[in-house]
Scaffold this motif. Structure first.
Motif, PDB file in Angstrom:
ATOM      1  N   CYS A  13       0.832  -1.210   0.000  1.00  0.00           N
ATOM      2  CA  CYS A  13       0.000   0.000   0.000  1.00  0.00           C
ATOM      3  C   CYS A  13       0.863   1.255   0.000  1.00  0.00           C
ATOM      4  N   ARG A  14       1.923   1.221   0.840  1.00  0.00           N
ATOM      5  CA  ARG A  14       2.815   2.369   0.880  1.00  0.00           C
ATOM      6  C   ARG A  14       3.497   2.563  -0.466  1.00  0.00           C
ATOM      7  N   THR A  16       2.231   1.688  -3.384  1.00  0.00           N
ATOM      8  CA  THR A  16       1.239   2.198  -4.325  1.00  0.00           C
ATOM      9  C   THR A  16       1.089   3.705  -4.187  1.00  0.00           C
ATOM     10  N   THR A  17       1.010   4.192  -2.959  1.00  0.00           N
ATOM     11  CA  THR A  17       0.888   5.625  -2.721  1.00  0.00           C
ATOM     12  C   THR A  17       2.118   6.369  -3.222  1.00  0.00           C
ATOM     13  N   SER A  20       2.256   6.334  -7.055  1.00  0.00           N
ATOM     14  CA  SER A  20       1.275   7.234  -7.656  1.00  0.00           C
ATOM     15  C   SER A  20       1.716   8.683  -7.537  1.00  0.00           C
ATOM     16  N   THR A  21       2.204   9.049  -6.356  1.00  0.00           N
ATOM     17  CA  THR A  21       2.701  10.409  -6.165  1.00  0.00           C
ATOM     18  C   THR A  21       3.936  10.656  -7.025  1.00  0.00           C
ATOM     19  N   ILE A  91      -5.322   9.698  -4.435  1.00  0.00           N
ATOM     20  CA  ILE A  91      -4.212   8.777  -4.165  1.00  0.00           C
ATOM     21  C   ILE A  91      -4.366   8.014  -2.849  1.00  0.00           C
ATOM     22  N   PRO A  92      -4.718   8.671  -1.713  1.00  0.00           N
ATOM     23  CA  PRO A  92      -4.869   7.897  -0.457  1.00  0.00           C
ATOM     24  C   PRO A  92      -5.961   6.831  -0.531  1.00  0.00           C
ATOM     25  N   ASN A  95      -5.538   2.955  -1.253  1.00  0.00           N
ATOM     26  CA  ASN A  95      -5.209   1.997  -0.187  1.00  0.00           C
ATOM     27  C   ASN A  95      -6.378   1.762   0.763  1.00  0.00           C
ATOM     28  N   ARG A 102     -11.459   0.964  -3.446  1.00  0.00           N
ATOM     29  CA  ARG A 102     -10.160   0.941  -4.121  1.00  0.00           C
ATOM     30  C   ARG A 102     -10.331   0.884  -5.639  1.00  0.00           C
ATOM     31  N   TYR A 109      -8.349   7.585 -10.571  1.00  0.00           N
ATOM     32  CA  TYR A 109      -6.931   7.955 -10.689  1.00  0.00           C
ATOM     33  C   TYR A 109      -6.464   7.862 -12.148  1.00  0.00           C
TER      34      TYR A 109
END
Length: 394
Positions: A13-14, A16-17, A20-21, A91-92, A95, A102, A109
């Protein structure tokens, strides 16, 4: 094992964030020059908005015009900003514990990312190209046979038909203002008037030397001949003979001569002084006109051509003073440059300025193939203007 699985999920999850950022940062990094150019335009717009000028003054009118020109770019910038904010808010949610949420966030997104990419790759670049000051002008197309004798004259006639056909397909009106035939067929020179908004901007890329390579109908041995036709596309403003000083010239600088028309024709030829010759003394430009039946009509036509030639000089000079003129428009203004080759044996037409070839010569001469060249040349020019606009941003 369950603890390890949960740890793996949290790590994913971290990632993915962060990914994306990071993708947004990379997009902004790749389009940094374009974004800076847009931001600079927005700064100019904000400065204009805070100037309290009288809207009836010349400066106030100029400011209002500039504001209007920046309106579309401002709308696109607002759209970019809102889309970017929505993306950061989404973005958040990628997750979120809820699988449905999701999935929705992932779809959102993707759409927002594509919209931001479209802004940088297409929307902003198209709006950074300033509106053409000649976008409403009609055109005068002058054709002159070059090397090749009668074959060049025949090819000139072929090209004249191409432009008249193209004008008709665009809904423009065309008329032959002047022409001169040669023995054996074909035209030594011709001037065609093409009236319609955007005619000059569409056809100005045709200025230059057009070369044809083909076997003439009179060639018994089948040997390929090379002939050329020089074309000049001039901007055409309002018609008519000026009654006083013109914004392009002063009447006192124009020498007007009348004479008898020469050559085959009706009763007016060789009997009345209907032909007119204008000489613009400061530049030495000479315009002769005798195709119309009356002196007044020839005079009006001659002033029309003179004004078009002087406007052409002014446009080239204005462009040459700006940085973006370093490339194609200066080269295309060189009337001696070979810009296109029509090779009949290989069924190929090649534009040497952009390296584009069409392997269907008949589509250019008899169909709508010329549109592909005109579109590609316009796109190439706009790309160069946009790059110059971006380079101006420090």
């Amino acid at each position: 094992m369950l603890s390890a699985l949960r740890s793996s999920v949290r790590l994913r999850c971290r990632y993915t964030t962060a990914a994306s950022t990071g993708a947004l940062r990379q997009l902004e990094k790749d389009g940094a020059r374009i974004l800076r150019a847009v931001q600079r335009r927005m700064d100019i717009r904000n400065e204009l908005m805070h100037k309290a000028e009288d809207v009836t003054s010349q400066e106030g009118i100029a400011r209002a015009r500039q504001m209007k020109e920046l309106e579309s770019l401002h709308d696109a910038w607002v759209s970019w900003t809102k889309t970017r904010e929505s993306l950061l808010e989404t973005i958040p949610l990628l997750n979120d514990p809820d699988p449905t949420m999701r999935t929705l966030a992932s779809d959102e997104y993707t759409g927002l990312s594509e919209s931001l990419s479209q802004h940088i790759s297409s929307t902003f670049p198209s709006l950074l190209v300033p509106p053409s000051p000649t976008r409403s002008l009609s055109a005068l197309v002058e054709l002159k046979a070059g090397v090749g004798g009668s074959e060049a004259a025949l090819f000139l006639t072929d090209l004249l038909r191409v432009y008249i056909r193209y004008a008709g397909s665009c809904g423009w009106q065309s008329s032959i203002v002047q022409s001169s035939e040669v023995t054996g067929g074909g035209l030594r020179e011709a001037i065609v008037e093409i009236k319609g908004d955007g005619a000059y901007d569409a056809l100005r890329w045709e200025s230059g030397v057009h070369r044809v390579q083909r076997v003439p109908a009179t060639e018994a041995s089948g040997r390929v001949h090379t002939s050329t036709v020089a074309i000049i596309v001039l901007p055409l403003g309002e018609e008519g003979e000026p009654s006083g000083d013109d914004n392009l010239f002063k009447m006192e600088d124009v020498k007007i001569e009348v004479m008898r028309a020469r050559g085959a024709g009706g009763q007016h030829v060789n009997k009345t002084e209907s032909a007119v010759r204008l000489t613009h003394i400061p530049t030495g430009i000479t315009v002769s006109m005798q195709d119309e039946r009356s002196q007044h009509q020839n005079k009006r036509r001659a002033f029309q051509v003179l004004r078009a030639r002087l406007m052409d000089i002014k446009i080239i000079q204005d462009i040459a003073e700006r940085r973006e003129a370093r490339r194609s428009i200066v080269r295309s203004a060189d009337r001696s440059e070979k810009i296109r080759t029509y090779n009949y044996a290989q069924d190929r037409v090649t534009d040497h300025r952009i390296g584009l070839s069409i392997m269907n010569l008949q589509s250019v001469m008899e169909g709508d193939g010329i549109q592909e060249f005109l579109d590609a040349l316009k796109q190439n020019w706009e790309q160069e203007i946009m790059e110059e606009a971006i380079d101006d941003v420090k």
